[in-house]
Design a protein around this motif. Structure first.
Motif, PDB file in Angstrom:
ATOM      1  N   LEU A   1       0.824  -1.209   0.000  1.00  0.00           N
ATOM      2  CA  LEU A   1       0.000   0.000   0.000  1.00  0.00           C
ATOM      3  C   LEU A   1       0.859   1.260   0.000  1.00  0.00           C
ATOM      4  O   LEU A   1       1.712   1.425   0.872  1.00  0.00           O
TER       5      LEU A   1
ATOM      6  N   GLN B   1       0.532  -4.168   4.085  1.00  0.00           N
ATOM      7  CA  GLN B   1      -0.803  -4.629   4.477  1.00  0.00           C
ATOM      8  C   GLN B   1      -0.841  -6.135   4.728  1.00  0.00           C
ATOM      9  O   GLN B   1      -1.828  -6.643   5.244  1.00  0.00           O
ATOM     10  N   HIS B   2       0.238  -6.833   4.412  1.00  0.00           N
ATOM     11  CA  HIS B   2       0.302  -8.246   4.754  1.00  0.00           C
ATOM     12  C   HIS B   2       0.567  -8.417   6.244  1.00  0.00           C
ATOM     13  O   HIS B   2       0.110  -9.371   6.862  1.00  0.00           O
TER      14      HIS B   2
ATOM     15  N   PRO C   1      -3.298  -6.345   8.133  1.00  0.00           N
ATOM     16  CA  PRO C   1      -4.392  -6.517   7.168  1.00  0.00           C
ATOM     17  C   PRO C   1      -5.490  -5.455   7.279  1.00  0.00           C
ATOM     18  O   PRO C   1      -6.095  -5.085   6.272  1.00  0.00           O
ATOM     19  N   GLU C   2      -5.742  -4.973   8.495  1.00  0.00           N
ATOM     20  CA  GLU C   2      -6.770  -3.952   8.695  1.00  0.00           C
ATOM     21  C   GLU C   2      -6.527  -2.701   7.849  1.00  0.00           C
ATOM     22  O   GLU C   2      -7.456  -1.992   7.472  1.00  0.00           O
ATOM     23  N   SER C   3      -5.257  -2.442   7.582  1.00  0.00           N
ATOM     24  CA  SER C   3      -4.911  -1.207   6.870  1.00  0.00           C
ATOM     25  C   SER C   3      -5.507  -1.165   5.472  1.00  0.00           C
ATOM     26  O   SER C   3      -5.817  -0.101   4.939  1.00  0.00           O
ATOM     27  N   GLU C   4      -5.736  -2.349   4.896  1.00  0.00           N
ATOM     28  CA  GLU C   4      -6.239  -2.394   3.525  1.00  0.00           C
ATOM     29  C   GLU C   4      -7.684  -1.902   3.442  1.00  0.00           C
ATOM     30  O   GLU C   4      -8.157  -1.482   2.377  1.00  0.00           O
TER      31      GLU C   4
ATOM     32  N   THR D   1       5.645  -0.114   8.437  1.00  0.00           N
ATOM     33  CA  THR D   1       5.476   1.061   7.580  1.00  0.00           C
ATOM     34  C   THR D   1       6.788   1.828   7.436  1.00  0.00           C
ATOM     35  O   THR D   1       7.645   1.791   8.322  1.00  0.00           O
TER      36      THR D   1
END
Lengths: 233, 233
Positions: A126, A148-149, A152-155, A217
């Motif tokens: 992302l 995002q792996h 996952p929530e970030s996606e 990140t």
DNA sequence: AAGTGGTCTAGACCACGGC
DNA sequence: CCGTGGTCTAGACCACTTC
């Protein structure tokens, strides 16, 4: 001989600093041991220990078991920088904060980012590009990659209303990270976003955040022209 | 109910961090009070206090009397920077340190410096310009003003062998100071000294040091091209 | 007024590091 | 080995903050 009564660790710290300051104890000198200071100040060793420990953490003293406590030869000027949320930083200088998402998409990171985030294969992650404003003028460019792996929530977040900056603080636990500060000649793209001339010197902060061995990140913050990071000691 | 025995403050700090990390305690949450944690961990309140205090100083927790201890909403915000002697900084990266005095004279400071050092009248103060090198390549320009009225010994130093940087650390006690970090397009003079192109972005650190209300020294350090200040958290 | 953290005490034992 | 700092304890009182 007991000279005076100081029964607070702040008082003792002040007294010790004062003696270093007036050169009773010079850089490199051994100062009395805790027990003796406790007696002199009329307090417990615990209290003296607290004061000296704080001074050692600040880099003013150097302590070693058996050999004692010395005034540091190299008071490594430690500056503690507060790096607040950008929103808070803008509010603090009395301006109105604004946020605008410029781009959000899954894409292949450049090699530089892949190395920093320890991503090997050709997977997409992302990428977020956003502008933070102060009184409607450009303040900081946020150029961020999120794995995002790992998160996952970030996606599911669109980052339209609230910056990734804010969402991550509340939702991404981390174990450790790195920060670097540098000066850069602004690229044409960044200069355009910040409304400055291409090549103008800008201040950059790059942060990498990890969850154990996984990079969560990477963010590069490019500040407005003339930005200064301040602190006191 | 007493769950486990942790009798060191480091152990408690680790356990608390672990609970924040696994989101048992989320940002903004109130955590149990010291007494309860002491009971749970089977240790004294003093030990819990030490652990929580350190975490609060690190910015991970926020504590208030009566209302208790919360997980900070904004934890990633404190970076402690060590600002060592330039000599040590160069040695640390495995290079050979060198020093060259360029200019040393008493002169009238420009208004900008006069304001920062709170000097009113048209008095002359000591100005030093020097270059620090790493493996014989330019590393940092030291552009310094010293108020020799506050620090008379400084007037006797020639700063040919050792930098003002080093002499001041050992001989100039101070009470407080300010530091600022910024990005600058290098001047023609500085570009020449650093062997870079005029206008190239360079990292600058400006420091002001005070003895109570008197300014001792103002220094502007201009680093080599591409310099990065690093820290971890 | 009452709850919570902040600090101090006196004593104890331990760990590190010179000798 | 033994001196010094590092830490822990149990209890105490205080200071700040919210009610």
């Amino acid at each position: 001989m007991r000279l005076k009564t100081i029964n607070s660790w702040l008082g003792i710290r002040a007294e010790v600093l004062s003696r270093i300051y007036d050169r009773t104890w010079k850089p490199g000198d051994l100062i009395p041991k805790e027990i003796d200071l406790a007696f002199e100040f009329g307090c417990s060793r615990t209290t003296v220990n607290r004061a000296l420990r704080e001074l050692a953490e600040a880099g003013t003293l150097e302590r070693r078991r058996k050999s004692g406590t010395r005034v540091s030869l190299n008071p490594a000027n430690k500056a503690t920088l507060k790096i607040p949320l950008i929103k808070n930083e803008v509010n603090k200088i009395g301006k109105t904060y604004g946020y605008k998402l410029i781009q959000r998409k899954l894409c292949l990171p450049p090699d530089k980012i892949k190395n920093k985030m320890r991503i090997n294969s050709g997977i997409k992650i992302l990428h977020i590009l956003a502008l933070h404003t102060a009184n409607d003028l450009p303040f900081v460019i946020e150029d961020r990659w999120i794995n995002q792996h790992v998160l996952p929530e970030s996606e599911k977040q669109n980052f339209k209303e609230h910056s990734a900056n804010e969402w991550l603080v509340l939702n991404a636990p981390y174990t450790h990270g790195t920060i670097s500060f540098s000066a850069i000649n602004s690229s044409a793209e960044n200069a355009h976003l910040l409304s400055i001339k291409s090549g103008a010197a800008v201040f950059e902060i790059e942060r990498n955040t990890f969850d154990k061995e996984n990079a969560i990140t990477n963010v590069c913050l490019t500040y407005e022209r003339g930005y200064r990071m301040l602190t006191t000691f």
